[in-house]
Motif scaffolding. Structure first.
Motif, short mmCIF file in Angstrom:
data_model
loop_
_atom_site.label_atom_id
_atom_site.label_comp_id
_atom_site.label_asym_id
_atom_site.label_seq_id
_atom_site.Cartn_x
_atom_site.Cartn_y
_atom_site.Cartn_z
N LEU A 1 0.83 -1.21 0.00
CA LEU A 1 0.00 0.00 0.00
C LEU A 1 0.86 1.25 0.00
O LEU A 1 0.60 2.21 -0.74
N SER A 2 1.90 1.25 0.82
CA SER A 2 2.77 2.42 0.91
C SER A 2 3.48 2.69 -0.41
O SER A 2 3.62 3.85 -0.83
N ARG A 3 3.93 1.63 -1.08
CA ARG A 3 4.59 1.81 -2.38
C ARG A 3 3.64 2.43 -3.39
O ARG A 3 4.02 3.33 -4.15
N ARG A 4 2.38 1.97 -3.39
CA ARG A 4 1.44 2.54 -4.35
C ARG A 4 1.07 3.98 -3.98
O ARG A 4 0.89 4.82 -4.87
N ILE A 5 0.94 4.27 -2.70
CA ILE A 5 0.68 5.64 -2.26
C ILE A 5 1.81 6.56 -2.73
O ILE A 5 1.58 7.67 -3.22
N ASP A 6 3.05 6.09 -2.59
CA ASP A 6 4.21 6.88 -3.03
C ASP A 6 4.18 7.09 -4.55
O ASP A 6 4.44 8.20 -5.04
N GLN A 7 3.89 6.02 -5.28
CA GLN A 7 3.86 6.11 -6.74
C GLN A 7 2.78 7.08 -7.20
O GLN A 7 3.03 7.96 -8.04
N GLU A 8 1.59 6.94 -6.65
CA GLU A 8 0.50 7.85 -7.01
C GLU A 8 0.83 9.29 -6.61
O GLU A 8 0.54 10.23 -7.35
N GLY A 9 1.44 9.45 -5.42
CA GLY A 9 1.77 10.78 -4.95
C GLY A 9 2.75 11.49 -5.87
O GLY A 9 2.62 12.70 -6.13
#
Length: 252
Positions: A219-227
Protein backbone atom coordinates in the motif's frame (compact mmCIF):
# COMPACT_ATOMS: atom_id res chain seq x y z
CA UNK A 1 -9.44 19.25 18.86
CA UNK A 2 -7.84 22.63 18.04
CA UNK A 3 -10.01 23.61 15.10
CA UNK A 4 -13.17 21.81 16.19
CA UNK A 5 -13.66 20.29 12.74
CA UNK A 6 -12.58 16.83 13.86
CA UNK A 7 -14.26 15.50 16.99
CA UNK A 8 -12.77 12.42 18.64
CA UNK A 9 -14.78 10.59 21.28
CA UNK A 10 -14.58 7.18 22.87
CA UNK A 11 -17.47 4.87 23.60
CA UNK A 12 -16.44 1.79 25.53
CA UNK A 13 -13.72 0.19 23.36
CA UNK A 14 -14.50 2.23 20.23
CA UNK A 15 -12.94 5.51 19.11
CA UNK A 16 -15.30 7.63 17.01
CA UNK A 17 -13.76 10.14 14.59
CA UNK A 18 -16.33 12.66 13.39
CA UNK A 19 -15.83 15.19 10.61
CA UNK A 20 -17.73 18.27 11.71
CA UNK A 21 -17.60 21.11 9.23
CA UNK A 22 -21.22 21.25 8.06
CA UNK A 23 -20.98 24.71 6.51
CA UNK A 24 -18.40 23.35 4.05
CA UNK A 25 -19.94 19.87 3.63
CA UNK A 26 -17.11 18.47 5.77
CA UNK A 27 -14.51 19.47 3.17
CA UNK A 28 -11.14 18.36 4.54
CA UNK A 29 -8.39 20.87 5.33
CA UNK A 30 -4.73 20.12 6.02
CA UNK A 31 -5.39 20.63 9.75
CA UNK A 32 -8.20 18.09 9.62
CA UNK A 33 -5.93 15.54 7.95
CA UNK A 34 -3.42 16.00 10.77
CA UNK A 35 -6.08 15.53 13.43
CA UNK A 36 -7.47 12.39 11.80
CA UNK A 37 -3.96 10.96 11.51
CA UNK A 38 -3.35 11.64 15.18
CA UNK A 39 -6.62 9.97 16.16
CA UNK A 40 -5.71 6.84 14.19
CA UNK A 41 -2.04 6.73 15.18
CA UNK A 42 -2.66 7.10 18.92
CA UNK A 43 -5.07 4.16 18.83
CA UNK A 44 -2.50 1.72 17.50
CA UNK A 45 -0.79 0.78 20.77
CA UNK A 46 -3.76 1.45 23.01
CA UNK A 47 -5.24 -1.90 24.09
CA UNK A 48 -8.35 -0.13 25.38
CA UNK A 49 -9.33 0.79 21.81
CA UNK A 50 -10.52 -2.24 19.88
CA UNK A 51 -12.25 -0.55 16.95
CA UNK A 52 -12.72 2.83 15.27
CA UNK A 53 -15.61 4.54 13.49
CA UNK A 54 -15.23 7.35 10.94
CA UNK A 55 -18.35 9.39 10.27
CA UNK A 56 -19.45 12.73 8.91
CA UNK A 57 -22.72 12.86 10.78
CA UNK A 58 -26.11 12.99 9.10
CA UNK A 59 -26.56 14.32 5.58
CA UNK A 60 -22.98 14.36 4.28
CA UNK A 61 -19.81 12.34 4.74
CA UNK A 62 -17.30 14.68 3.11
CA UNK A 63 -16.96 16.77 -0.04
CA UNK A 64 -13.29 15.74 -0.17
CA UNK A 65 -10.38 18.17 -0.14
CA UNK A 66 -11.11 21.80 0.61
CA UNK A 67 -9.82 23.21 -2.68
CA UNK A 68 -9.20 26.72 -1.31
CA UNK A 69 -7.16 25.31 1.58
CA UNK A 70 -5.37 22.95 -0.78
CA UNK A 71 -4.38 25.74 -3.17
CA UNK A 72 -3.33 28.04 -0.33
CA UNK A 73 -1.09 25.34 1.10
CA UNK A 74 0.27 24.56 -2.35
CA UNK A 75 1.46 28.12 -2.85
CA UNK A 76 3.02 28.38 0.62
CA UNK A 77 5.10 25.20 0.83
CA UNK A 78 6.25 22.54 -1.60
CA UNK A 79 5.38 19.64 0.69
CA UNK A 80 1.67 20.55 0.71
CA UNK A 81 0.61 16.96 0.11
CA UNK A 82 2.37 15.76 3.25
CA UNK A 83 -0.63 16.18 5.56
CA UNK A 84 -2.94 14.23 3.27
CA UNK A 85 -0.17 11.69 2.64
CA UNK A 86 0.37 11.27 6.38
CA UNK A 87 -3.32 10.48 6.76
CA UNK A 88 -3.07 7.90 3.98
CA UNK A 89 -0.04 6.26 5.59
CA UNK A 90 -1.93 6.20 8.89
CA UNK A 91 -4.72 4.28 7.16
CA UNK A 92 -2.31 1.94 5.37
CA UNK A 93 -0.39 1.08 8.55
CA UNK A 94 -3.43 0.91 10.84
CA UNK A 95 -3.96 -2.43 12.62
CA UNK A 96 -7.36 -1.75 14.23
CA UNK A 97 -10.70 -2.44 12.48
CA UNK A 98 -12.21 0.75 11.04
CA UNK A 99 -15.92 1.14 10.31
CA UNK A 100 -17.16 3.94 8.07
CA UNK A 101 -20.65 5.43 8.46
CA UNK A 102 -21.53 7.29 5.26
CA UNK A 103 -24.70 9.38 5.05
CA UNK A 104 -24.88 11.64 1.98
CA UNK A 105 -22.13 12.60 -0.45
CA UNK A 106 -18.69 11.01 -0.23
CA UNK A 107 -16.33 12.68 -2.71
CA UNK A 108 -12.63 12.32 -3.47
CA UNK A 109 -10.73 11.35 -0.34
CA UNK A 110 -14.07 10.54 1.27
CA UNK A 111 -14.48 7.64 -1.12
CA UNK A 112 -10.78 6.68 -1.28
CA UNK A 113 -10.55 6.23 2.50
CA UNK A 114 -13.43 3.74 2.45
CA UNK A 115 -11.21 1.22 0.66
CA UNK A 116 -8.91 1.27 3.69
CA UNK A 117 -11.84 0.61 6.02
CA UNK A 118 -12.97 -2.84 7.08
CA UNK A 119 -16.72 -2.36 7.15
CA UNK A 120 -18.74 0.35 5.40
CA UNK A 121 -22.33 1.32 6.15
CA UNK A 122 -24.08 3.72 3.80
CA UNK A 123 -27.44 5.41 3.87
CA UNK A 124 -29.74 5.04 0.90
CA UNK A 125 -28.97 8.71 0.16
CA UNK A 126 -25.21 8.17 0.00
CA UNK A 127 -23.25 8.77 -3.21
CA UNK A 128 -19.62 7.96 -3.98
CA UNK A 129 -17.16 9.52 -6.40
CA UNK A 130 -13.43 10.13 -6.84
CA UNK A 131 -13.41 12.65 -9.71
CA UNK A 132 -9.71 13.53 -9.69
CA UNK A 133 -9.79 13.16 -13.47
CA UNK A 134 -11.98 16.28 -13.74
CA UNK A 135 -9.12 18.33 -12.29
CA UNK A 136 -6.58 16.74 -14.60
CA UNK A 137 -5.23 14.68 -11.71
CA UNK A 138 -4.72 10.98 -10.93
CA UNK A 139 -5.91 8.68 -8.12
CA UNK A 140 -4.39 8.86 -4.65
CA UNK A 141 -4.32 6.73 -1.52
CA UNK A 142 -3.59 3.44 -3.29
CA UNK A 143 -7.01 3.76 -4.93
CA UNK A 144 -5.56 2.46 -8.19
CA UNK A 145 -4.58 -0.70 -6.33
CA UNK A 146 -7.51 -1.22 -3.96
CA UNK A 147 -10.46 -0.27 -6.15
CA UNK A 148 -9.83 -2.80 -8.96
CA UNK A 149 -9.18 -5.53 -6.37
CA UNK A 150 -12.40 -4.74 -4.53
CA UNK A 151 -14.88 -4.06 -7.30
CA UNK A 152 -13.20 -5.19 -10.50
CA UNK A 153 -11.34 -3.30 -13.20
CA UNK A 154 -14.37 -2.10 -15.17
CA UNK A 155 -16.10 -0.49 -12.19
CA UNK A 156 -12.81 1.04 -11.01
CA UNK A 157 -12.27 2.45 -14.50
CA UNK A 158 -15.74 4.00 -14.47
CA UNK A 159 -15.07 5.70 -11.14
CA UNK A 160 -11.40 6.69 -11.43
CA UNK A 161 -10.95 7.30 -15.16
CA UNK A 162 -14.45 8.36 -16.22
CA UNK A 163 -15.26 10.18 -12.98
CA UNK A 164 -18.64 8.53 -12.53
CA UNK A 165 -20.66 8.75 -9.32
CA UNK A 166 -22.00 5.55 -7.70
CA UNK A 167 -25.24 5.37 -5.76
CA UNK A 168 -25.47 3.47 -2.49
CA UNK A 169 -27.07 0.52 -4.29
CA UNK A 170 -24.32 0.52 -6.92
CA UNK A 171 -21.63 0.71 -4.24
CA UNK A 172 -23.23 -2.22 -2.42
CA UNK A 173 -23.35 -4.23 -5.65
CA UNK A 174 -19.70 -3.29 -6.31
CA UNK A 175 -18.71 -4.73 -2.95
CA UNK A 176 -17.24 -1.73 -1.12
CA UNK A 177 -20.37 -1.06 0.93
CA UNK A 178 -21.44 -3.82 3.32
CA UNK A 179 -24.88 -2.58 4.28
CA UNK A 180 -27.32 0.11 3.12
CA UNK A 181 -29.55 1.59 5.83
CA UNK A 182 -32.07 4.41 6.08
CA UNK A 183 -30.75 7.96 6.08
CA UNK A 184 -29.92 9.15 9.58
CA UNK A 185 -29.23 5.63 10.88
CA UNK A 186 -25.65 5.01 9.77
CA UNK A 187 -23.99 5.97 13.06
CA UNK A 188 -26.39 3.90 15.15
CA UNK A 189 -25.79 0.87 12.96
CA UNK A 190 -22.03 1.49 12.93
CA UNK A 191 -21.98 1.39 16.71
CA UNK A 192 -23.78 -1.95 16.63
CA UNK A 193 -21.13 -3.34 14.26
CA UNK A 194 -18.37 -1.94 16.49
CA UNK A 195 -19.83 -3.65 19.54
CA UNK A 196 -20.00 -6.92 17.60
CA UNK A 197 -16.31 -6.63 16.64
CA UNK A 198 -15.26 -5.61 20.15
CA UNK A 199 -16.82 -8.77 21.60
CA UNK A 200 -14.53 -10.94 19.47
CA UNK A 201 -11.06 -12.11 20.59
CA UNK A 202 -8.80 -9.11 19.89
CA UNK A 203 -5.66 -11.00 18.85
CA UNK A 204 -7.56 -13.32 16.52
CA UNK A 205 -9.27 -10.30 14.93
CA UNK A 206 -5.92 -8.56 14.39
CA UNK A 207 -4.28 -11.62 12.82
CA UNK A 208 -7.27 -12.45 10.62
CA UNK A 209 -7.53 -8.84 9.47
CA UNK A 210 -3.83 -8.83 8.56
CA UNK A 211 -4.28 -11.99 6.49
CA UNK A 212 -7.18 -10.46 4.58
CA UNK A 213 -5.63 -7.13 3.73
CA UNK A 214 -2.97 -6.04 1.27
CA UNK A 215 0.45 -5.79 2.98
CA UNK A 216 1.18 -2.28 4.34
CA UNK A 217 4.42 -2.19 2.34
CA UNK A 218 2.49 -2.73 -0.90
CA UNK A 219 0.00 0.00 0.00
CA UNK A 220 2.77 2.42 0.91
CA UNK A 221 4.59 1.81 -2.38
CA UNK A 222 1.44 2.54 -4.35
CA UNK A 223 0.68 5.64 -2.26
CA UNK A 224 4.21 6.88 -3.03
CA UNK A 225 3.86 6.11 -6.74
CA UNK A 226 0.50 7.85 -7.01
CA UNK A 227 1.77 10.78 -4.95
CA UNK A 228 4.69 11.33 -7.31
CA UNK A 229 2.43 11.27 -10.35
CA UNK A 230 -0.13 13.47 -8.59
CA UNK A 231 2.58 16.06 -7.92
CA UNK A 232 3.61 16.01 -11.57
CA UNK A 233 0.01 16.35 -12.71
CA UNK A 234 -0.51 19.43 -10.53
CA UNK A 235 1.92 21.25 -12.85
CA UNK A 236 0.26 20.01 -16.04
CA UNK A 237 -1.62 22.30 -18.41
CA UNK A 238 -4.80 20.29 -17.81
CA UNK A 239 -4.65 20.70 -14.04
CA UNK A 240 -3.68 24.38 -14.18
CA UNK A 241 -6.62 25.08 -16.50
CA UNK A 242 -9.01 23.14 -14.24
CA UNK A 243 -7.91 24.97 -11.08
CA UNK A 244 -8.06 28.33 -12.87
CA UNK A 245 -11.61 27.54 -13.95
CA UNK A 246 -12.46 26.66 -10.35
CA UNK A 247 -10.98 29.96 -9.11
CA UNK A 248 -12.93 31.93 -11.73
CA UNK A 249 -16.20 30.25 -10.71
CA UNK A 250 -15.51 31.23 -7.09
CA UNK A 251 -15.12 34.90 -8.09
CA UNK A 252 -18.50 35.08 -9.81
Amino acid sequence: MPNGNIIVTEERATRVITLRRPGKKNAITQDMYREMSRAIDTAQNNPEIRCMIVTGGSGVFTAGDDIDDFLKADTSRPETLSDAAKFLYSLALNVKPIIAAVDGASIGMGTVMLFHCDYVLASSAATFSAPYINLGLVPVGAASLLMPRTMGYQRAFAMLVMGRTFSAAEAHAAGFVNTVVSSGHTEVEARKVAREICRLPAEAVAISRKLLRAPPEELSRRIDQEGHLFGERLKSDEAVAAFNAFANRKKR
